[in-house]
Design a protein around this motif. Structure first.
Motif, mmCIF file in Angstrom:
data_model
loop_
_atom_site.group_PDB
_atom_site.id
_atom_site.type_symbol
_atom_site.label_atom_id
_atom_site.label_comp_id
_atom_site.label_asym_id
_atom_site.label_seq_id
_atom_site.Cartn_x
_atom_site.Cartn_y
_atom_site.Cartn_z
ATOM 1 N N CYS A 226 19.419 5.633 19.495
ATOM 2 C CA CYS A 226 18.963 5.986 20.847
ATOM 3 C C CYS A 226 19.016 7.500 20.996
ATOM 4 O O CYS A 226 20.091 8.089 21.017
ATOM 5 C CB CYS A 226 19.861 5.313 21.890
ATOM 6 S SG CYS A 226 19.450 5.689 23.600
ATOM 7 N N GLY A 227 17.845 8.110 21.085
ATOM 8 C CA GLY A 227 17.814 9.556 21.255
ATOM 9 C C GLY A 227 16.526 10.163 20.754
ATOM 10 O O GLY A 227 16.364 10.373 19.553
ATOM 11 N N GLY A 228 15.596 10.387 21.645
ATOM 12 C CA GLY A 228 14.384 11.093 21.279
ATOM 13 C C GLY A 228 13.226 10.235 20.821
ATOM 14 O O GLY A 228 12.174 10.771 20.449
ATOM 15 N N VAL A 229 13.357 8.909 20.835
ATOM 16 C CA VAL A 229 12.238 8.060 20.438
ATOM 17 C C VAL A 229 11.157 8.132 21.510
ATOM 18 O O VAL A 229 11.409 7.852 22.677
ATOM 19 C CB VAL A 229 12.684 6.605 20.241
ATOM 20 C CG1 VAL A 229 11.479 5.734 19.870
ATOM 21 C CG2 VAL A 229 13.756 6.502 19.169
ATOM 22 N N HIS A 230 9.963 8.521 21.095
ATOM 23 C CA HIS A 230 8.871 8.673 22.063
ATOM 24 C C HIS A 230 7.543 8.134 21.546
ATOM 25 O O HIS A 230 6.563 8.074 22.290
ATOM 26 C CB HIS A 230 8.705 10.144 22.449
ATOM 27 C CG HIS A 230 8.357 11.034 21.284
ATOM 28 N ND1 HIS A 230 9.287 11.459 20.357
ATOM 29 C CD2 HIS A 230 7.174 11.557 20.886
ATOM 30 C CE1 HIS A 230 8.704 12.203 19.451
ATOM 31 N NE2 HIS A 230 7.420 12.285 19.740
ATOM 32 N N ASP A 231 7.510 7.763 20.274
ATOM 33 C CA ASP A 231 6.289 7.189 19.708
ATOM 34 C C ASP A 231 6.670 6.343 18.500
ATOM 35 O O ASP A 231 7.849 6.260 18.120
ATOM 36 C CB ASP A 231 5.273 8.276 19.329
ATOM 37 C CG ASP A 231 5.813 9.296 18.338
ATOM 38 O OD1 ASP A 231 6.868 9.033 17.705
ATOM 39 O OD2 ASP A 231 5.191 10.361 18.191
ATOM 40 N N ALA A 232 5.664 5.690 17.898
ATOM 41 C CA ALA A 232 5.951 4.803 16.786
ATOM 42 C C ALA A 232 6.529 5.562 15.595
ATOM 43 O O ALA A 232 7.400 5.048 14.888
ATOM 44 C CB ALA A 232 4.686 4.053 16.377
ATOM 45 N N ALA A 233 6.078 6.794 15.373
ATOM 46 C CA ALA A 233 6.559 7.566 14.231
ATOM 47 C C ALA A 233 8.052 7.865 14.365
ATOM 48 O O ALA A 233 8.809 7.742 13.392
ATOM 49 C CB ALA A 233 5.764 8.859 14.102
ATOM 50 N N SER A 234 8.491 8.260 15.551
ATOM 51 C CA SER A 234 9.908 8.551 15.737
ATOM 52 C C SER A 234 10.740 7.279 15.659
ATOM 53 O O SER A 234 11.879 7.295 15.180
ATOM 54 C CB SER A 234 10.141 9.278 17.068
ATOM 55 O OG SER A 234 9.600 8.553 18.164
#
Length: 270
Positions: A226-234
């Motif tokens: 949990c931390g900074g996920v904002h798209d499929a790549a992340s």
């Protein structure tokens, strides 16, 4: 215990009560972590609570919530009717409060699991039980685990402290945590100097470091990033580094469709 979490979960505090997110996400089957619930209602912090900075947000919301009784009467039933898999985040100022929360939530219909908030950046400022040492966090998890059914998961949410994260994760798992959530806000400051927590893409490299070290040291422990996920790549970056699921939080404040979009793209990978 077999644990089915993801691969994408709504992070605590960032999906509101669920009603705010519902126009952008079909909650049916979604793992939804509630805002942290305390025994008594909390108004939260005064003054500006969120400030946008380069790479994310600095926030100090003070865990506002209506208290357990109101949550059980209004927020939980709505989420259950919407079909969400509800993980209730719990926070307390004493071990007794954590145990009481777990005991009462164990009897509430529709609670899929608990997330124990032992990763706030400043417990003393929030009047929470202080968990500066791993054994403190483990004592909280043990108190919750004793009062919550063994066949339902208890997640321990730790701060991304690179120097202690493996020790903390091990202690919490041995105390009964089904999985460990790696990544809360990183201690930071508002422009006026007030203490707060940094979240968003800026913390992703720190969480990744915590994840890779913990996955290598504790290969049998389920980990959630949990931390900074904002798209499929992340999301793929964390899943490829050993996470069984990711939580999306700050990104929802910018684009409330993020969970649906990322889940769909990851589903296309299958």
């Amino acid at each position: 215990m077999t644990i089915a979490l993801g691969p994408v979960m709504v992070a605590s505090g960032c999906g509101g009560t669920g009603r705010e997110l519902a126009p952008f996400l079909d909650l049916d089957g979604v793992a939804f972590v509630t805002r942290s619930v305390t025994l008594d209602a909390r108004q939260g912090a005064s003054g500006p609570r969120v400030v946008e900075v380069s790479g994310g947000l600095v926030n100090a919301v003070g865990l506002p919530n209506p208290g357990l009784e109101h949550f059980l009467a209004t927020e939980l039933p709505w989420l259950v009717r919407a079909g969400a898999r509800v993980f209730v985040s719990v926070a307390g100022s004493t071990l007794g409060e954590y145990a009481d929360l777990a005991r009462r939530l164990s009897r509430a219909p529709g609670v899929a699991g608990l997330e124990v908030n032992v990763g706030a950046p400043d417990e003393t400022g929030l009047d929470l039980f202080e968990v500066r040492e791993p054994y403190h966090a483990a004592s909280v998890v043990a108190a919750v685990r004793r009062e919550f059914p063994a066949d339902r998961p208890v997640l321990a949410k730790l701060r991304p402290d690179v120097s202690r994260v493996v020790e903390g994760a091990r202690a919490c798992h041995e105390a009964g945590a089904t999985a460990v959530v790696l990544g809360n806000t990183v201690p930071a400051a508002f422009p006026d100097g007030r203490p707060g927590g940094l979240s968003g893409p800026a913390v992703a490299p720190v969480v990744l470091r915590c994840l890779t070290e913990t996955a290598r040291s504790l290969p049998g422990v389920p980990l959630v990033a949990c931390g900074g996920v904002h798209d499929a790549a992340s999301a793929r970056l964390f899943l490829g580094a050993g996470a069984v699921a990711v939580q999306i939080g700050t990104a929802l404040l910018h684009d409330p469709t993020t969970v649906a979009r990322v889940a769909a793209e990851l589903g296309d990978d299958a």
